[in-house]
Design a protein around this motif. Structure first.
Motif, mmCIF file in Angstrom:
data_model
loop_
_atom_site.group_PDB
_atom_site.id
_atom_site.type_symbol
_atom_site.label_atom_id
_atom_site.label_comp_id
_atom_site.label_asym_id
_atom_site.label_seq_id
_atom_site.Cartn_x
_atom_site.Cartn_y
_atom_site.Cartn_z
ATOM 1 N N CYS A 1 0.849 -1.195 0.000
ATOM 2 C CA CYS A 1 0.000 0.000 0.000
ATOM 3 C C CYS A 1 0.889 1.252 0.000
ATOM 4 N N PRO A 2 0.916 1.993 -1.104
ATOM 5 C CA PRO A 2 1.839 3.126 -1.205
ATOM 6 C C PRO A 2 1.479 4.324 -0.336
ATOM 7 N N VAL A 3 0.237 4.401 0.156
ATOM 8 C CA VAL A 3 -0.156 5.514 1.029
ATOM 9 C C VAL A 3 -0.599 4.945 2.369
ATOM 10 N N GLN A 4 0.301 4.984 3.344
ATOM 11 C CA GLN A 4 -0.024 4.566 4.705
ATOM 12 C C GLN A 4 -0.245 5.755 5.643
ATOM 13 N N MET A 5 0.377 6.874 5.314
ATOM 14 C CA MET A 5 0.196 8.092 6.101
ATOM 15 C C MET A 5 0.360 9.279 5.173
ATOM 16 N N TYR A 6 -0.543 10.247 5.294
ATOM 17 C CA TYR A 6 -0.415 11.464 4.500
ATOM 18 C C TYR A 6 -0.778 12.670 5.345
ATOM 19 N N ARG A 7 -0.269 13.800 4.933
ATOM 20 C CA ARG A 7 -0.555 15.059 5.628
ATOM 21 C C ARG A 7 -0.853 16.139 4.591
ATOM 22 N N HIS A 8 -1.863 16.940 4.880
ATOM 23 C CA HIS A 8 -2.167 18.096 4.035
ATOM 24 C C HIS A 8 -2.653 19.218 4.944
ATOM 25 N N GLN A 9 -1.842 20.267 5.027
ATOM 26 C CA GLN A 9 -2.165 21.408 5.884
ATOM 27 C C GLN A 9 -2.453 20.927 7.309
ATOM 28 N N HIS A 10 -3.695 21.048 7.768
ATOM 29 C CA HIS A 10 -4.035 20.752 9.168
ATOM 30 C C HIS A 10 -4.666 19.370 9.336
ATOM 31 N N VAL A 11 -4.528 18.479 8.346
ATOM 32 C CA VAL A 11 -5.169 17.163 8.450
ATOM 33 C C VAL A 11 -4.154 16.044 8.206
ATOM 34 N N ILE A 12 -4.394 14.901 8.855
ATOM 35 C CA ILE A 12 -3.544 13.724 8.722
ATOM 36 C C ILE A 12 -4.429 12.506 8.493
ATOM 37 N N GLY A 13 -4.028 11.667 7.564
ATOM 38 C CA GLY A 13 -4.715 10.404 7.326
ATOM 39 C C GLY A 13 -3.782 9.229 7.550
ATOM 40 N N LEU A 14 -4.280 8.197 8.212
ATOM 41 C CA LEU A 14 -3.515 6.970 8.483
ATOM 42 C C LEU A 14 -4.308 5.775 7.959
ATOM 43 N N GLN A 15 -3.678 4.938 7.137
ATOM 44 C CA GLN A 15 -4.371 3.755 6.661
ATOM 45 C C GLN A 15 -4.343 2.626 7.697
ATOM 46 N N PHE A 16 -3.418 2.691 8.637
ATOM 47 C CA PHE A 16 -3.259 1.660 9.667
ATOM 48 C C PHE A 16 -3.933 2.101 10.967
ATOM 49 N N HIS A 17 -3.781 1.281 12.024
ATOM 50 C CA HIS A 17 -4.553 1.498 13.255
ATOM 51 C C HIS A 17 -3.649 1.641 14.485
ATOM 52 N N PRO A 18 -3.049 2.799 14.710
ATOM 53 C CA PRO A 18 -2.228 2.971 15.916
ATOM 54 C C PRO A 18 -3.056 3.063 17.189
ATOM 55 N N GLU A 19 -4.364 3.267 17.068
ATOM 56 C CA GLU A 19 -5.233 3.365 18.250
ATOM 57 C C GLU A 19 -5.552 2.003 18.852
ATOM 58 N N TRP A 20 -5.269 0.927 18.128
ATOM 59 C CA TRP A 20 -5.654 -0.410 18.596
ATOM 60 C C TRP A 20 -4.655 -0.932 19.629
ATOM 61 N N ASP A 21 -4.929 -0.684 20.896
ATOM 62 C CA ASP A 21 -4.135 -1.267 21.977
ATOM 63 C C ASP A 21 -4.606 -2.705 22.213
ATOM 64 N N ALA A 22 -4.000 -3.377 23.184
ATOM 65 C CA ALA A 22 -4.313 -4.790 23.419
ATOM 66 C C ALA A 22 -5.790 -4.989 23.755
ATOM 67 N N LYS A 23 -6.353 -4.102 24.562
ATOM 68 C CA LYS A 23 -7.769 -4.228 24.937
ATOM 69 C C LYS A 23 -8.670 -4.074 23.718
ATOM 70 N N GLN A 24 -8.340 -3.112 22.841
ATOM 71 C CA GLN A 24 -9.144 -2.906 21.640
ATOM 72 C C GLN A 24 -9.070 -4.126 20.716
ATOM 73 N N ILE A 25 -7.891 -4.719 20.591
ATOM 74 C CA ILE A 25 -7.731 -5.905 19.745
ATOM 75 C C ILE A 25 -8.518 -7.081 20.315
ATOM 76 N N GLU A 26 -8.546 -7.205 21.635
ATOM 77 C CA GLU A 26 -9.353 -8.256 22.260
ATOM 78 C C GLU A 26 -10.840 -8.060 21.948
ATOM 79 N N GLN A 27 -11.299 -6.824 21.948
ATOM 80 C CA GLN A 27 -12.693 -6.549 21.599
ATOM 81 C C GLN A 27 -12.982 -6.929 20.143
ATOM 82 N N LEU A 28 -12.044 -6.615 19.253
ATOM 83 C CA LEU A 28 -12.208 -6.991 17.848
ATOM 84 C C LEU A 28 -12.256 -8.503 17.687
#
Length: 210
Positions: free
Chosen positions: A147-174
């Protein structure tokens, strides 16, 4: 100065804010979660920023609630509110910035390496079947082999294709919700990855919203 309040758009009960909640509590930042499609705000004028989470739906499906959410993203852009958009959120944001969302030859699943422009590597949880293409004027900050776009930035916005918010508890819920369909594992073998994700995301959130 009034307390910083961020709107959060959530698209699935098992895909919550994860470790973003820990960061927000540390900075006394209020997260107001709206669960799409049933619950979207009429305006973002009273919020200091926006976080758009992922979810198991395609941008091309474009139901009415997604159209309403896309208009709110446009509103945030016009208001120049800082935005952090993750996975589905990053795809919705990319579409509003003139990009496209395309099918990948194969899905990107599980713990995968992404590479930043400085050559550094981060191992991140992935679960998506589509990829982003962007206009040339938007900076791509990280990519992966699939995937050539995993993170992008434009002015005041950021997009992430991956999931840095998924801690161990969140992964267990998934894993509990999706059972054998969930490609993300947790356990001692992922502890170092989680520590690095924690540092990456907290630094990113600090720079974006604090």
């Amino acid at each position: 100065m009034s307390q910083c309040t961020l709107a959060v758009f959530q698209h699935h009960p098992a895909e919550g804010v994860g470790r973003i909640a820990v960061w927000a509590q540390h900075h006394n930042i209020k997260l107001v979660c709206f669960y799409a499609p049933e619950d979207l705000p009429k305006s973002l004028a009273n919020f200091h920023g926006l976080i758009v989470l992922g979810g198991p739906i395609n941008v091309a499906d474009n139901p009415l609630w997604m159209q309403a959410e896309a208009e709110l993203i446009t509103q945030a852009l016009i208001l120049q509110r800082p935005i952090l958009a993750i996975c589905l959120g990053a795809q919705l944001l990319a579409a509003k910035l003139g990009g496209q969302v395309i099918e990948m030859p194969a899905p990107e699943l599980g713990w995968q390496d992404i590479t930043f422009n400085d050559g550094s590597v981060l191992t991140v949880p992935q679960w998506h079947e589509q990829a982003i293409t962007l206009p040339q004027h938007i900076a791509v900050l990280a990519s992966s082999g699939q995937c050539p776009v995993q993170m992008y930035r434009h002015q005041h916005v950021i997009g992430l294709q991956f999931h840095p918010e998924w801690d161990a508890k969140q992964i267990e819920q998934l894993a509990e919700f999706f059972a054998d369909e969930c490609p993300i594992t947790t356990g001692p073998h992922t502890q170092q990855h989680q520590t690095q994700l924690n540092q990456f995301l907290f630094e990113l959130l600090d720079a974006q919203f604090v």
